[in-house]
Enzyme design. Structure first.
Site: not given
Ligand code: SD4
Length: 324
Positions: A186, A217
Site C-alpha cells: 500500500t 484502513d
Molecule cells: C488494508 N492497509 O487494506 C491495507 C493493506 C496494506 O500493506 O497496507 N497492506 O488493510
C-alpha cells in the site's frame, strides 16, 4: 513541461492519460507573495523511488502538495508489478480487484473511494469526490459510476499474473493476509509544498483474497491517513483492521499536537495496537509521520518496512525501526 513530454519522461503511456484525465492537470499553485517559499519534499511508505521522484519534481515546479502526491502515487497505481496498488493489484477471493483510496489537503478537505472496480487511478478519483460532490466517501458501484461520469475509462485490473496467483490460492483458499512480503505495498504519500502546506494520499488494492466488500484502513480518513496543516500528517500501511481499531493516523497527529515528535508518536501508535496483543502478533502495521518543522517519524511492528523520501532532488530509501 508539455503533457506529451511529461508522459515520455515519466515512462507512462497515453493509455494512462486516457484513464486518468484529471491527474495531469496543470499546476494550480502559484507562489504566494505573502508567504516565503520553503523546501518541498515527498515521503512515501515503502521503496517507491519513481513515485516520490514524480511527486518531488512536481513540487519543485510549484505544484501544490495534494496534486503532487496524487501524481506520485499514480505511478504505482499504473505499475502492473505492484500487486498491492492499482492495476495489477491482487483480487478479492472471488477474483475481483477492488481498490480503495483517500486524499486529504492542507485545509482539512478530504475525499475517499472504497471497493471500486475497473478504475486504476483511485487517488485522483478520491480528489474528484472531494471537489465535485457534496460527500466525502463514495463506495462500490456508485464510485465506479461517478468515475465514468468524470471521464475515467473502465479497465480490467486483473492481470494474467494476478489471475494465476488467485487461481493457485483458491485451490486451498487458506486466508492469511500477506503483508510485508514485498518491497512495496500500500502506498501512502505525504507531501509538503513550497508554501509549506501538507497534504496526503493513501491508495491500495487492500488485502489479497479479502472477502468481497471488505474495506481496510487505507481509504478511512483518520485511520489510513490524517493531515492537520497546523500540526503534521501521518499515513499507515499494514493490517487495516488493526489500524482502524486505534484510528492510527489521527492518533499520531493528535500526539504530535500534544508536543510529541513524529517518531515518538508513531511508536506510541504501534504500542497502542500491541497493547491489545500480548503475544507477538503475526500481522504487520507501519506508520510514517511528518510535522510542520519537517521532522520525520516512522515505526512498524516487524522489521522490513522502509520509507522513501525525495527532497532537494535527492531520493533515499530508509529502513525503519520496529518492535520485533
Ligand atoms: C488494508 N492497509 O487494506 C491495507 C493493506 C496494506 O500493506 O497496507 N497492506 O488493510
Amino acid at each position: 513541461m508539455k503533457r506529451r513530454s511529461f508522459l515520455d519522461k515519466s515512462g507512462l503511456g497515453l493509455s494512462t492519460l486516457l484513464v486518468a484525465p484529471k491527474v495531469w492537470a496543470e499546476p494550480k499553485t502559484t507562489n504566494s507573495k505573502n508567504k516565503p517559499l520553503v523546501t518541498p519534499y515527498a515521503i512515501a511508505t515503502w521503496n517507491v523511488p519513481e513515485a516520490v521522484n514524480l511527486a518531488g519534481t512536481a513540487l519543485e515546479k510549484g505544484r501544490n502538495a495534494l496534486d503532487a502526491a496524487i501524481e506520485g502515487v499514480s505511478f504505482e497505481e499504473s505499475n502492473l508489478k505492484n500487486t498491492t496498488v492499482g492495476k495489477g493489484g491482487a483480487p478479492d477471493r472471488e477474483g475481483t480487484v477492488t481498490l480503495d483510496a483517500c486524499v486529504m489537503d492542507h485545509l482539512g478537505n478530504c475525499g475517499a473511494v472504497m471497493a471500486v472496480e475497473q478504475i486504476t487511478h483511485v487517488a485522483s478519483l478520491a480528489k474528484e469526490v472531494m471537489l465535485k460532490t457534496p460527500h466525502v466517501i463514495l463506495a462500490g458501484e456508485g464510485a465506479r459510476q461517478f468515475a465514468l461520469s468524470e471521464g475515467y475509462l473502465p479497465e480490467n485490473l486483473l492481470t494474467p499474473e494476478s489471475k494465476k496467483a488467485w487461481e493457485a490460492w483458491i485451490e486451498k483458499s487458506n486466508y492469511s493476509p500477506q503483508i510485508n512480503v514485498e518491497n512495496h505495498d500500500t502506498i501512502g504519500m505525504l507531501c509538503s509544498d513550497q508554501l509549506g502546506n501538507l497534504s496526503g494520499v493513501c491508495t491500495t488494492s487492500g488485502l489479497a483474497y479479502k472477502m468481497k466488500g471488505r474495506v481496510g484502513d487505507s481509504p478511512v480518513i483518520g485511520s489510513g491517513l490524517f493531515v492537520d496543516n497546523e500540526v503534521g500528517a501521518a499515513v499507515a500501511t499494514g493490517l487495516g483492521e488493526e489500524v482502524i481499531k486505534t484510528v492510527g493516523s489521527f492518533l499520531i497527529v493528535e500526539l504530535m499536537r500534544q508536543g510529541k515528535t513524529p517518531q515518538a508518536s508513531c511508536e506510541e501508535a504501534i504500542n497502542r495496537i500491541l497493547a491489545k496483543h500480548p503475544n507477538k502478533p503475526d500481522f504487520q502495521v507501519c506508520f510514517i509521520a511528518v510535522d510542520t518543522k519537517g521532522q520525520i517519524g516512522a515505526y512498524s511492528i516487524h522489521s522490513g518496512f522502509t520509507y522513501t523520501i525525495n527532497k532537494e532532488n535527492k531520493t533515499t530509501t530508509q529502513a525503519v525501526e520496529s518492535v520485533f
